[in-house]
Design an enzyme around this catalytic site. Structure first.
Site, mmCIF file in Angstrom:
data_model
loop_
_atom_site.group_PDB
_atom_site.id
_atom_site.type_symbol
_atom_site.label_atom_id
_atom_site.label_comp_id
_atom_site.label_asym_id
_atom_site.label_seq_id
_atom_site.Cartn_x
_atom_site.Cartn_y
_atom_site.Cartn_z
ATOM 1 N N PHE A 6 -13.193 -6.915 6.086
ATOM 2 C CA PHE A 6 -13.629 -6.754 4.695
ATOM 3 C C PHE A 6 -12.504 -6.274 3.783
ATOM 4 O O PHE A 6 -12.737 -5.499 2.833
ATOM 5 C CB PHE A 6 -14.851 -5.805 4.613
ATOM 6 C CG PHE A 6 -15.728 -5.892 5.825
ATOM 7 C CD1 PHE A 6 -16.346 -7.091 6.143
ATOM 8 C CD2 PHE A 6 -15.877 -4.819 6.683
ATOM 9 C CE1 PHE A 6 -17.116 -7.211 7.289
ATOM 10 C CE2 PHE A 6 -16.639 -4.932 7.835
ATOM 11 C CZ PHE A 6 -17.262 -6.128 8.134
ATOM 12 N N CYS A 7 -11.274 -6.709 4.071
ATOM 13 C CA CYS A 7 -10.102 -6.322 3.247
ATOM 14 C C CYS A 7 -9.920 -4.804 3.239
ATOM 15 O O CYS A 7 -9.375 -4.262 2.278
ATOM 16 C CB CYS A 7 -10.228 -6.803 1.806
ATOM 17 S SG CYS A 7 -10.179 -8.554 1.641
ATOM 18 N N ASN A 8 -10.398 -4.112 4.265
ATOM 19 C CA ASN A 8 -10.244 -2.653 4.333
ATOM 20 C C ASN A 8 -9.642 -2.313 5.692
ATOM 21 O O ASN A 8 -10.339 -1.839 6.594
ATOM 22 C CB ASN A 8 -11.609 -1.975 4.144
ATOM 23 C CG ASN A 8 -11.493 -0.464 4.017
ATOM 24 O OD1 ASN A 8 -10.629 0.149 4.635
ATOM 25 N ND2 ASN A 8 -12.362 0.139 3.231
#
Ligand SMILES: Cc1ncc(COP(=O)(O)O)c(C=O)c1O
Length: 462
Positions: A390-392
């Site tokens: 999740f781009c984290n």
């Protein structure tokens, strides 16, 4: 009839108006039997917003703003009215804050990153738990020789240790400009990091960049109470329509510290070719590159009105109840031998968290089930969820137990000097999951969505 849910979450009953909204404004959800659990990525489109916007476009002649001609002037009026409606929605004093329209939260973050006066005497401080669009600002800081420091998050809740953060904030004798960035709500774990940190940091000389992208869709952000220097968000996450518009809400005093690295159409009062000079426009215009999305912007005001009519507190209350119920039931699922079916990353209660729940499924022998297989099975069941990191990456690394040493040995292999695919990465950290499964609740989620998801989760039980 009282159900286990209504006994445990009596406040849900007061949010029934959202069931009517779901039926009238999102008719496809139930018509198609679609279980939408990806609200953190984006809200669905409410039909009345589209209708209202289309009527506006049909009934008015709107031209490119920044001219006095009637079509242009009308568009300018709508753009400025929308700006005020954003300030009003967040209870921000127009003397203190202004709104810069951007394409999305990422562009808002980049505006700060590229223009913040980082230098060798300053610092960029950020939490492990951040979206890549906040992580990426470190590259602007480093390019100017500025120190970048990460504050870790701690399992099992994936929160920051307050004492550790405080010691970072207090180590402030360096003198240069210092920027502290964190998400009001994690897009990985759903954790809501304390808004008290804003004053805590500002009192110690830091400017605060609050990434509110995952927070504002289901929580009230009151900028009269909390006064971050910069706030980033994307409107499609709040009310589904339109895409392509976000904003940076900035304190006027903080904005004055920024130095834009270039000028563009729309951002200057005067630029000269022969005189080789440019003069940046004051306020928001100096940060809005080129033509704003002037046809979409009026729909943002409609979206804010839409949320206000429903009541952000009602949305919050509903999502909180459903999240508690989902975590309780997912956490209780067991294989026949007693092993848990899912391992949840982040808080196991509905307190100080939002409606984003991330986990992995495990088989009866305790082996993680590949998140890509889970996504495929969910797709087949007409459930929209999301898998991966999740781009984290900071959240993912902590949740999945991937260490700095492992990452560094992977990244320093000669064949990975300049190129690394996700498949290479998977091989590198052999045996560990590289991602997780995320379900997220939002505007018109209901008990049936949670029940359908739990029924799906139970198919992993052995
Ligand atoms: C916490 C957070 N910050 C920033 C972003 C970036 O938003 P956008 O892709 O709209 O720029 C996201 C998107 O998922 C997010 O969840």
């Amino acid at each position: 009839m009282q159900t286990a849910f209504s006994r445990s979450y009596p406040t849900y009953a007061a949010t029934r108006a959202l069931d009517d909204r779901r039926a009238s404004d999102f008719p496809l959800l139930d018509a198609l039997g679609h279980v939408y659990l990806d609200y953190t990525a984006g809200n669905l489109v409410p039909h009345p917003l589209v209708d209202r916007h289309m009527a506006l476009l049909r009934d008015h002649l709107l031209g490119n703003p920044h001219s006095t001609n009637p079509a242009s002037a009308l568009a300018t009026t709508y753009v400025e009215q929308t700006r005020l409606s954003v300030l009003d929605f967040f209870n921000a004093d127009p003397d203190e804050y202004l709104v810069i329209f951007t394409a999305n939260a990422t562009q808002a973050l980049k505006l700060v990153g590229e223009a913040y006066p980082f230098d060798a005497s300053g610092e960029y401080l950020l939490t492990f738990d951040n979206h890549n669009s906040v992580n990426g600002i470190r590259e602007f800081a480093r390019a100017k020789g500025c120190l970048t420091t990460y504050v870790p998050i701690v399992l099992p809740d994936m929160r920051v240790n307050d004492a550790e953060l405080l010691s970072h904030l207090e180590r402030g004798a360096r003198g240069g400009y210092r920027l502290f960035a964190y998400p009001a709500q994690s897009n990985f774990s759903g954790v809501q990091h304390p808004l008290d940190w804003i004053t805590l940091a500002q009192e110690r000389g830091w400017d605060v960049l609050l990434d509110a992208a995952a927070f504002t869709p289901t929580n009230r952000l009151d900028l009269a109470r909390w006064r971050p220097d910069f706030v980033s968000q994307s409107f499609y996450k709040m009310f589904g329509y339109p895409t392509g518009v976000g904003c940076l809400v900035a304190r006027r005093s903080a904005l004055a510290k920024l130095h834009r690295p270039w000028f563009a159409g729309g951002t200057i009062t005067v630029a000269s070719v022969q005189g080789d000079r440019f003069y940046l426009a004051e306020g928001a215009s100096g940060f809005e590159d080129g033509t704003p999305n002037y046809l979409a912007l009026p729909a943002v005001e409609f979206g804010l009105q839409y949320l206000s009519e429903i009541g952000i507190d009602t949305i919050h209350a509903r999502v909180r109840c459903l999240t508690g119920w989902l975590i309780e039931r997912l956490g209780a699922l067991r294989h026949t031998g007693g092993a848990p079916v899912a391992r949840i990353y982040g808080p196991r209660t509905d307190s100080r968290r939002g409606g984003t729940v991330t986990f992995n499924f495990y088989d009866a022998e305790g082996r993680a089930i590949d998140h890509r297989d889970v996504e495929e099975r969910a797709n087949a069941a007409n459930i929209s969820l999301r898998t991966g990191c999740f781009c984290n990456p900071g959240g993912g690394e902590i949740a999945l137990g991937i260490t700095g040493t492992e990452l560094s040995s992977c990244f320093h292999q000669p064949e990975h000097e300049t190129h690394l695919t996700i498949e290479d990465f998977r091989l590198c950290i052999d045996g560990k999951s590289t991602g997780a499964v995320r379900v997220s609740l939002g505007l018109v989620s209901n008990v049936a969505d949670v029940d359908a998801f739990i029924a799906f989760a139970a198919t992993f039980q052995r």
